[in-house]
Design a protein around this motif. Structure first.
Motif, PDB file in Angstrom:
ATOM      1  N   CYS A 108      47.031  19.335  76.014  1.00 44.00           N
ATOM      2  CA  CYS A 108      46.117  19.680  77.105  1.00 44.00           C
ATOM      3  C   CYS A 108      44.677  19.743  76.611  1.00 44.00           C
ATOM      4  O   CYS A 108      43.746  19.640  77.408  1.00 44.00           O
ATOM      5  N   LEU A 141      51.160   8.813  83.221  1.00 45.78           N
ATOM      6  CA  LEU A 141      51.091   8.829  81.761  1.00 45.78           C
ATOM      7  C   LEU A 141      52.475   8.728  81.131  1.00 45.78           C
ATOM      8  O   LEU A 141      52.595   8.599  79.919  1.00 45.78           O
TER       9      LEU A 141
ATOM     10  N   ARG B  58      37.798  13.853  81.444  1.00 52.85           N
ATOM     11  CA  ARG B  58      38.443  14.983  82.112  1.00 52.85           C
ATOM     12  C   ARG B  58      37.785  15.307  83.454  1.00 52.85           C
ATOM     13  O   ARG B  58      38.349  16.044  84.252  1.00 52.85           O
ATOM     14  N   SER B 159      44.205  20.185  84.931  1.00 52.86           N
ATOM     15  CA  SER B 159      43.676  18.971  84.334  1.00 52.86           C
ATOM     16  C   SER B 159      43.761  17.801  85.307  1.00 52.86           C
ATOM     17  O   SER B 159      44.856  17.370  85.679  1.00 52.86           O
ATOM     18  N   LEU B 160      42.599  17.285  85.700  1.00 55.51           N
ATOM     19  CA  LEU B 160      42.564  16.086  86.545  1.00 55.51           C
ATOM     20  C   LEU B 160      43.145  14.895  85.787  1.00 55.51           C
ATOM     21  O   LEU B 160      43.882  14.087  86.350  1.00 55.51           O
ATOM     22  N   TYR B 161      42.829  14.805  84.497  1.00 54.51           N
ATOM     23  CA  TYR B 161      43.346  13.702  83.688  1.00 54.51           C
ATOM     24  C   TYR B 161      44.873  13.668  83.761  1.00 54.51           C
ATOM     25  O   TYR B 161      45.482  12.605  83.934  1.00 54.51           O
ATOM     26  N   PHE B 162      45.500  14.838  83.640  1.00 55.61           N
ATOM     27  CA  PHE B 162      46.963  14.861  83.631  1.00 55.61           C
ATOM     28  C   PHE B 162      47.546  14.684  85.037  1.00 55.61           C
ATOM     29  O   PHE B 162      48.539  13.978  85.215  1.00 55.61           O
ATOM     30  N   ASP B 163      46.923  15.326  86.024  1.00 63.08           N
ATOM     31  CA  ASP B 163      47.511  15.321  87.369  1.00 63.08           C
ATOM     32  C   ASP B 163      47.178  14.060  88.177  1.00 63.08           C
ATOM     33  O   ASP B 163      47.784  13.833  89.229  1.00 63.08           O
ATOM     34  N   ALA B 164      46.227  13.252  87.715  1.00 70.95           N
ATOM     35  CA  ALA B 164      45.824  12.060  88.471  1.00 70.95           C
ATOM     36  C   ALA B 164      47.027  11.169  88.759  1.00 70.95           C
ATOM     37  O   ALA B 164      47.865  10.949  87.885  1.00 70.95           O
ATOM     38  N   ILE B 171      52.029  17.743  91.748  1.00 70.57           N
ATOM     39  CA  ILE B 171      50.881  18.513  91.261  1.00 70.57           C
ATOM     40  C   ILE B 171      51.181  19.997  91.279  1.00 70.57           C
ATOM     41  O   ILE B 171      50.835  20.726  90.352  1.00 70.57           O
ATOM     42  N   LEU B 217      41.526  23.031  81.920  1.00 73.50           N
ATOM     43  CA  LEU B 217      42.673  23.260  81.044  1.00 73.50           C
ATOM     44  C   LEU B 217      42.346  22.783  79.629  1.00 73.50           C
ATOM     45  O   LEU B 217      42.802  23.362  78.644  1.00 73.50           O
ATOM     46  N   GLU B 218      41.522  21.741  79.529  1.00 77.25           N
ATOM     47  CA  GLU B 218      41.169  21.170  78.228  1.00 77.25           C
ATOM     48  C   GLU B 218      40.438  22.179  77.340  1.00 77.25           C
ATOM     49  O   GLU B 218      40.500  22.077  76.114  1.00 77.25           O
ATOM     50  N   PHE B 220      40.770  25.595  77.684  1.00 83.85           N
ATOM     51  CA  PHE B 220      41.391  26.919  77.829  1.00 83.85           C
ATOM     52  C   PHE B 220      41.414  27.703  76.524  1.00 83.85           C
ATOM     53  O   PHE B 220      41.231  28.924  76.504  1.00 83.85           O
TER      54      PHE B 220
END
Lengths: 150, 316
Positions: A108, A141, B58, B159-164, B171, B217-218, B220
């Motif tokens: 993360c 991903l 991010r 995290s937008l990167y993760f949830d995109a 989500i 989140l990045e 945190f």
């Protein structure tokens, strides 16, 4: 969900059994049960067949077909992807992986992908953060999210 | 700004009940304005632009098929800005040739509406740099909504990167209890029925140990540490009530949904100046189930905040 063990799914019109050459035996009990109950089925041991073969097979199926996939991690994920693209839902399939799971855990903090099997905690190979594996999964991903704790 | 003005401007997030649970608490948005400018406008858009420059991966994400919807967002927001803040934003239109001016930042941007090659950055990224709100774009297909684009600088620990690219339910799957009584499905169905011209809004709240807006989140591991430093003595200053004003607009042409999030923060010592708010907040925080407190990130310091609030109530 990818499982350790498969279970026989009741009330289906037709079964599709699909295994790699090392795992065909793991489906024999289910084939046997399908025969006993008089349920139609196809059984494919996939060797060198290209994706287009599997794609055609899945696309020929009618509503109510149910898919079993058994084999190594890469095989199961390859077949799953083709099946999903052909219109199967996660509820219409069961998967069993033999050998190591090769999941990816995204850090993360730095977004690096880390290979994991069943560990609950790992150290990020890029930034060194202690990551806790979660079940939050990104289809884009093809990876799970790893959280840092404070 | 003085304390009373802060209090008056703050979007108080609680209803009549002394109990808080997850729910679909959206109501019709009237007047239907996606954007609100506050006294922190300049500071916040400066911070946004800095974050977008330093951390684009991010703060911004888009799928290529969202460009038409992005232009609809540009149209909606510019129209809102020049109509409601005419002394701060201007627009000159000649057919599709637009000149958008931000008076405060002294910027004039010329582009051809609908032609993404006429802007240096994507349309959503461009217009997001002129407003305090985070802008998320959900596209609707196959009876579902997908987070296909977004500019997100001030996330509340996600995290937008993760949830995109995820669907609405994917989500929200990490939220404990969000699936109970099919709440996730009911909210999804509600969102998919939103009609163009009839926007909705809601408020969401959490507590933050610290006062940063960019609680990604990045990062945190940095800002989360403050949770351990909260004491009864410093809670009033350190802990902030964080409220997201969230608005939902159907985009008529692309059928997407624009989701705007305006994050507001107030230190507890200011929030408690209004006694009815103090008492209501104490009741809610005291009763809050552990699974909600845990997800909102309050568990580590809830006890200290409650002790602080009790002391404040005794003073009054």
């Amino acid at each position: 969900m990818i499982r350790k063990e498969l279970s026989f799914s009741k009330g289906k019109r037709k079964f599709l059994f699909c295994a790699d050459s090392t795992e065909e035996k793991s489906l024999h009990d289910f084939v046997h049960q399908a025969m006993e109950e008089g349920i139609q089925f196809d059984f494919h041991i996939v060797g060198e067949e290209p994706d287009s073969f599997l794609d055609m097979w899945f696309n020929q199926q009618k509503m109510g077909s149910y898919l079993y996939i058994s084999g190594g991690w890469d095989f199961v994920n390859r077949v799953k992807k083709i099946a999903l693209a052909a219109g199967f839902s996660h509820e219409e399939m069961q998967m069993k992986v033999t050998g190591p799971f090769k999941k990816k855990l995204i850090c993360c903090t730095c977004h690096a992908g880390n290979p994991i099997e069943d560990e609950a905690y790992i150290t990020c190979r890029n930034c060194g953060a202690e990551l806790e594996a979660s079940t939050h999964y990104s289809p884009r991903l093809e990876a799970y999210l790893g959280y840092v704790s404070i | 700004m003085n304390s009373m003005a802060d209090l008056r401007a703050f979007p108080y997030p609680f209803g009549d009940s002394d109990v808080y649970r997850y729910s679909n608490n959206a109501i019709p948005l009237d007047p239907p304005n996606p954007i609100e400018l506050t006294d922190s406008y300049f500071d916040e858009i400066s911070l946004k632009r800095e974050l977008l420059t330093k951390h684009p991966e991010r703060c911004y994400h888009s799928a290529p098929h969202t460009l038409d919807a992005q232009w609809e967002v540009v149209d909606l927001i510019i129209d809102n800005l020049v109509t409601h803040y005419p002394d701060r934003f201007e627009l000159e239109k000649k057919d599709d040739e637009w000149v958008f001016s931000n008076v405060q930042t002294n910027e004039n941007i010329t582009f051809t509406f609908g032609d993404s090659t006429s802007l240096k950055i994507e349309p959503l990224d461009f217009i997001g740099r002129h407003v305090q709100e985070d802008l998320l774009l959900m596209m609707q297909r196959d009876g579902n909504l997908f987070l296909d684009a977004g500019q997100l600088c001030f996330p509340a620990n996600w995290s937008l990167y993760f949830d995109a690219g995820m669907s609405f339910k994917e989500i929200h799957s990490p939220i404990p209890g969000f699936k109970d009584q099919s709440l996730d499905d009911r909210i999804l169905q509600f969102l998919m029925r939103i009609e163009a011209g009839s926007p909705w809004w809601r408020k969401n709240w959490s507590l933050l140990a610290g006062n940063r807006l960019d609680t990604s989140l990045e990062t945190f591991a940095d800002w989360g540490q403050a949770r351990k430093r909260v004491t009864k003595e410093n809670a009033g200053e350190l802990v902030h009530l964080r409220v997201e004003v969230q608005k939902l607009f159907r985009l008529p042409k692309s059928n997407g949904i624009l989701f705007t999030i305006h994050s507001h923060m107030l230190p507890l010592e200011k929030f408690v100046q209004h006694p009815p708010w103090l008492e209501k907040f104490y009741s809610i925080l005291d009763e809050l189930p552990d699974f909600i407190a845990g997800y909102k990130g309050i568990s580590l310091y809830r006890k200290q905040v409650l002790e602080y609030l009790e002391e404040e109530m005794r003073k009054r």
